[in-house]
Every structure is written in structure tokens, then in C-alpha cells.
Scaffold this motif. Structure first.
Motif, PDB file in Angstrom:
ATOM      1  N   ILE A  78     -25.317 -20.395 -21.981  1.00 35.58           N
ATOM      2  CA  ILE A  78     -24.973 -19.247 -21.142  1.00 35.58           C
ATOM      3  C   ILE A  78     -25.551 -17.960 -21.714  1.00 35.58           C
ATOM      4  O   ILE A  78     -26.163 -17.165 -20.994  1.00 35.58           O
ATOM      5  N   THR A  79     -25.363 -17.743 -23.006  1.00 27.72           N
ATOM      6  CA  THR A  79     -25.859 -16.497 -23.606  1.00 27.72           C
ATOM      7  C   THR A  79     -27.374 -16.417 -23.559  1.00 27.72           C
ATOM      8  O   THR A  79     -27.936 -15.337 -23.357  1.00 27.72           O
ATOM      9  N   ALA A  80     -28.046 -17.560 -23.712  1.00 25.96           N
ATOM     10  CA  ALA A  80     -29.512 -17.559 -23.683  1.00 25.96           C
ATOM     11  C   ALA A  80     -30.025 -17.182 -22.300  1.00 25.96           C
ATOM     12  O   ALA A  80     -30.946 -16.362 -22.164  1.00 25.96           O
ATOM     13  N   ARG A  81     -29.452 -17.770 -21.259  1.00 19.39           N
ATOM     14  CA  ARG A  81     -29.938 -17.480 -19.908  1.00 19.39           C
ATOM     15  C   ARG A  81     -29.545 -16.079 -19.464  1.00 19.39           C
ATOM     16  O   ARG A  81     -30.288 -15.412 -18.732  1.00 19.39           O
ATOM     17  N   ALA A  82     -28.385 -15.609 -19.911  1.00 23.52           N
ATOM     18  CA  ALA A  82     -27.943 -14.261 -19.538  1.00 23.52           C
ATOM     19  C   ALA A  82     -28.585 -13.188 -20.405  1.00 23.52           C
ATOM     20  O   ALA A  82     -28.442 -11.989 -20.126  1.00 23.52           O
ATOM     21  N   ASN A  83     -29.250 -13.616 -21.480  1.00 25.78           N
ATOM     22  CA  ASN A  83     -29.886 -12.688 -22.418  1.00 25.78           C
ATOM     23  C   ASN A  83     -28.874 -11.713 -23.013  1.00 25.78           C
ATOM     24  O   ASN A  83     -29.090 -10.505 -23.077  1.00 25.78           O
ATOM     25  N   VAL A  84     -27.745 -12.283 -23.447  1.00 27.18           N
ATOM     26  CA  VAL A  84     -26.712 -11.497 -24.133  1.00 27.18           C
ATOM     27  C   VAL A  84     -26.318 -12.261 -25.393  1.00 27.18           C
ATOM     28  O   VAL A  84     -26.636 -13.437 -25.550  1.00 27.18           O
ATOM     29  N   ASN A  85     -25.636 -11.585 -26.302  1.00 24.29           N
ATOM     30  CA  ASN A  85     -25.195 -12.288 -27.498  1.00 24.29           C
ATOM     31  C   ASN A  85     -23.776 -12.821 -27.319  1.00 24.29           C
ATOM     32  O   ASN A  85     -23.060 -12.435 -26.389  1.00 24.29           O
ATOM     33  N   LEU A  86     -23.381 -13.703 -28.214  1.00 28.98           N
ATOM     34  CA  LEU A  86     -22.071 -14.338 -28.104  1.00 28.98           C
ATOM     35  C   LEU A  86     -20.946 -13.312 -28.205  1.00 28.98           C
ATOM     36  O   LEU A  86     -19.892 -13.471 -27.582  1.00 28.98           O
ATOM     37  N   ALA A  87     -21.182 -12.262 -28.966  1.00 29.23           N
ATOM     38  CA  ALA A  87     -20.150 -11.232 -29.113  1.00 29.23           C
ATOM     39  C   ALA A  87     -19.800 -10.595 -27.776  1.00 29.23           C
ATOM     40  O   ALA A  87     -18.639 -10.250 -27.517  1.00 29.23           O
ATOM     41  N   ALA A  88     -20.806 -10.431 -26.914  1.00 32.47           N
ATOM     42  CA  ALA A  88     -20.550  -9.838 -25.596  1.00 32.47           C
ATOM     43  C   ALA A  88     -19.661 -10.741 -24.752  1.00 32.47           C
ATOM     44  O   ALA A  88     -18.745 -10.274 -24.057  1.00 32.47           O
ATOM     45  N   VAL A  89     -19.913 -12.048 -24.813  1.00 29.86           N
ATOM     46  CA  VAL A  89     -19.089 -12.993 -24.048  1.00 29.86           C
ATOM     47  C   VAL A  89     -17.661 -12.997 -24.588  1.00 29.86           C
ATOM     48  O   VAL A  89     -16.687 -12.957 -23.832  1.00 29.86           O
ATOM     49  N   ASN A  90     -17.548 -13.023 -25.902  1.00 35.58           N
ATOM     50  CA  ASN A  90     -16.210 -13.019 -26.519  1.00 35.58           C
ATOM     51  C   ASN A  90     -15.450 -11.734 -26.198  1.00 35.58           C
ATOM     52  O   ASN A  90     -14.232 -11.754 -25.998  1.00 35.58           O
ATOM     53  N   TYR A  91     -16.168 -10.633 -26.157  1.00 33.02           N
ATOM     54  CA  TYR A  91     -15.535  -9.340 -25.874  1.00 33.02           C
ATOM     55  C   TYR A  91     -14.948  -9.313 -24.464  1.00 33.02           C
ATOM     56  O   TYR A  91     -13.825  -8.849 -24.242  1.00 33.02           O
ATOM     57  N   HIS A  92     -15.729  -9.799 -23.498  1.00 32.45           N
ATOM     58  CA  HIS A  92     -15.287  -9.720 -22.106  1.00 32.45           C
ATOM     59  C   HIS A  92     -14.345 -10.853 -21.711  1.00 32.45           C
ATOM     60  O   HIS A  92     -13.477 -10.665 -20.839  1.00 32.45           O
ATOM     61  N   PHE A  93     -14.493 -12.033 -22.335  1.00 29.73           N
ATOM     62  CA  PHE A  93     -13.740 -13.194 -21.848  1.00 29.73           C
ATOM     63  C   PHE A  93     -12.947 -13.927 -22.931  1.00 29.73           C
ATOM     64  O   PHE A  93     -11.964 -14.587 -22.612  1.00 29.73           O
ATOM     65  N   GLY A  94     -13.360 -13.859 -24.161  1.00 27.09           N
ATOM     66  CA  GLY A  94     -12.604 -14.461 -25.244  1.00 27.09           C
ATOM     67  C   GLY A  94     -12.972 -15.874 -25.597  1.00 27.09           C
ATOM     68  O   GLY A  94     -13.047 -16.226 -26.773  1.00 27.09           O
ATOM     69  N   SER A  95     -13.227 -16.722 -24.602  1.00 27.53           N
ATOM     70  CA  SER A  95     -13.542 -18.115 -24.883  1.00 27.53           C
ATOM     71  C   SER A  95     -14.240 -18.722 -23.676  1.00 27.53           C
ATOM     72  O   SER A  95     -14.262 -18.138 -22.586  1.00 27.53           O
ATOM     73  N   LYS A  96     -14.784 -19.907 -23.860  1.00 28.45           N
ATOM     74  CA  LYS A  96     -15.423 -20.619 -22.754  1.00 28.45           C
ATOM     75  C   LYS A  96     -14.417 -20.930 -21.656  1.00 28.45           C
ATOM     76  O   LYS A  96     -14.722 -20.784 -20.466  1.00 28.45           O
ATOM     77  N   ALA A  97     -13.219 -21.347 -22.024  1.00 26.02           N
ATOM     78  CA  ALA A  97     -12.192 -21.662 -21.027  1.00 26.02           C
ATOM     79  C   ALA A  97     -11.818 -20.425 -20.209  1.00 26.02           C
ATOM     80  O   ALA A  97     -11.661 -20.493 -18.988  1.00 26.02           O
ATOM     81  N   GLN A  98     -11.689 -19.283 -20.884  1.00 26.58           N
ATOM     82  CA  GLN A  98     -11.338 -18.048 -20.172  1.00 26.58           C
ATOM     83  C   GLN A  98     -12.481 -17.577 -19.286  1.00 26.58           C
ATOM     84  O   GLN A  98     -12.249 -17.028 -18.201  1.00 26.58           O
ATOM     85  N   LEU A  99     -13.722 -17.803 -19.708  1.00 27.76           N
ATOM     86  CA  LEU A  99     -14.872 -17.469 -18.873  1.00 27.76           C
ATOM     87  C   LEU A  99     -14.876 -18.342 -17.626  1.00 27.76           C
ATOM     88  O   LEU A  99     -15.125 -17.862 -16.513  1.00 27.76           O
ATOM     89  N   TYR A 100     -14.605 -19.620 -17.804  1.00 24.37           N
ATOM     90  CA  TYR A 100     -14.548 -20.560 -16.687  1.00 24.37           C
ATOM     91  C   TYR A 100     -13.486 -20.117 -15.674  1.00 24.37           C
ATOM     92  O   TYR A 100     -13.723 -20.117 -14.458  1.00 24.37           O
TER      93      TYR A 100
END
Length: 228
Positions: free
Chosen positions: A32-54
Motif C-alpha cells: 500500500i505505501t509503495a503504490r501510494a508513494n507514502v511512508n509507513l508513518a503516514a499510514v500509522n498516523y492516519h489509521f493506526g493499523s492495517k485493520a483500522q485502514l481496512y
């Protein structure tokens, strides 16, 4: 603030596409981070985990879809003025918003519809825990509407039939991948929403309105209209 919102939406859009392509279990945060061109910290900041992103992917799509379903049912009830609703109309009010959403060429269209279909094929605890809450109002309203016009069915029988209806809709939402496996459906057009509805509604109606099955001792599925 706008940059943060744009990043969040980009992550959601990409996650939606990849979850639809690969399913929840086979999707990694790295993909996900590779295709979105963002780092893992950005995903964790906005959603916290893969389950929460889902879950966030579902929450932003299901709410508008279910609002359309409730509004369609309320319109039918107002027009009926206390008279019984027609089974065909109830089924169309429930099915049409999901099928029409697949025509949306932007985010939330075919990708999310494919994802809806996948949730039934590969459910996991991440789905079981939050989806029933998303569909709670729709479940209650549509189940009550069906119970009123099918009074000859027991609560158990109605639960089974709703279970089978949802399974059929989920299979339909799976789209072209499923159609291509069926020889006789090589001429079926998964983009013809009205055509699908014309074929689907009589099938669902026949199952719901069939004579009640003989009484048997079985475990009833969890009640409700869940993830379609």
C-alpha cells in the motif's frame, strides 16, 4: 490541513484498490505505501493499523450506500400509504445502490464493489467485528419490511432466506472474474446494471417467496443484511 487530508484520501483510494485486488490477508502495508508513494508513518498516523485502514475504507463507502437504501425504502413506504409493499420493490431498493455504485468510474466504484464481494469469500475477524455495526439500521429496516410481507415465514426461515439472498448478491458483485468461469455467461455484460437487476430480482423473489421449508434442526446464521 489540506495536505494531510489529501494524503489520507490517497491512502484510502490505494488501499481500496489493493484490498479489492488481493483481499485483506494477502495485502501488505508495504504494498500500500509503495503504490501510494507514502511512508509507513503516514499510514500509522492516519489509521493506526492495517485493520483500522481496512475498516476506514468500508466506513467511507458504506454510509452513503446505506443512506440511499434507507431513503429508497422510506420513499416506498410513503408512496404505499400503509398498504403492503411489493417484494420486487423492496429488493430493488436494496440491490440497486450497490450495483449502481459499480458504474462510478472514480474511487469507490468497481474497486469497492469487488471488495464487497471479497468480504464474503474470505471473511476474517476484522470483518466480523465491525461490519454488523455498519449495516445495523439497514438490517433492521429491511428485515422488518420483509417480515411484514412474508408473514408465513418463521423468524428462522426468514433468517436463512436473507442469508441466501446476501450470498447471491455478493456472488453477483464479484463481477467479471466469476462470470468468466461460467461458460453459459460468456455473453453476460457485468456493466449492464439494469440488465443484471432484471435477471437478479426474479431469482431473489422466487427464493424469498417459496413455500416454507420443512422444519429441521439446524443452526441459524447470524441475522441480518451484512456486507453488500
Amino acid at each position: 490541513m489540506k495536505a494531510a487530508a489529501d494524503t489520507k484520501n490517497k491512502i484510502l483510494n490505494v488501499a481500496e484498490e489493493i484490498f479489492a485486488e488481493k483481499g485483506y490477508s494477502a495485502t501488505s502495508m508495504r504494498t500500500i505505501t509503495a503504490r501510494a508513494n507514502v511512508n509507513l508513518a503516514a499510514v500509522n498516523y492516519h489509521f493506526g493499523s492495517k485493520a483500522q485502514l481496512y475498516q476506514a475504507v468500508f466506513q467511507r463507502r458504506v454510509a452513503p450506500m446505506n443512506r440511499q437504501r434507507i431513503e429508497a425504502l422510506e420513499k416506498l413506504e410513503q408512496q404505499a400509504g400503509g398498504s403492503p409493499l411489493l417484494l420486487d420493490d423492496i429488493l430493488r431498493a436494496f440491490v440497486e445502490p450497490a450495483l449502481k455504485a459499480s458504474l462510478n468510474p472514480g474511487p469507490g466504484g468497481s474497486s469497492f464493489i469487488r471488495l464487497l464481494g471479497r468480504t464474503h469469500a474470505e471473511p476474517g475477524p476484522e470483518v466480523h467485528d465491525f461490519l454488523p455495526l455498519l449495516y445495523k439500521e439497514v438490517k433492521i429496516r429491511y428485515r422488518n419490511a420483509l417480515a411484514r410481507i412474508l408473514p408465513e415465514l418463521s423468524q428462522e426461515e426468514l433468517s436463512w432466506r436473507i442469508h441466501f439472498v446476501i450470498g447471491t448478491i455478493a456472488f453477483t458483485l464479484a463481477g467479471t472474474d466469476v462470470l468468466e468461469m461460467i461458460e453459459s455467461c460468456r455473453y453476460c455484460d457485468p456493466a449492464d446494471i439494469e440488465g443484471i437487476i432484471q435477471h437478479l430480482l426474479p431469482f431473489l423473489k422466487g427464493g424469498l417467496s417459496a413455500p416454507a421449508a420443512p422444519s429441521v434442526r439446524v443452526t441459524c446464521p447470524r441475522e441480518g443484511l451484512r456486507s453488500s
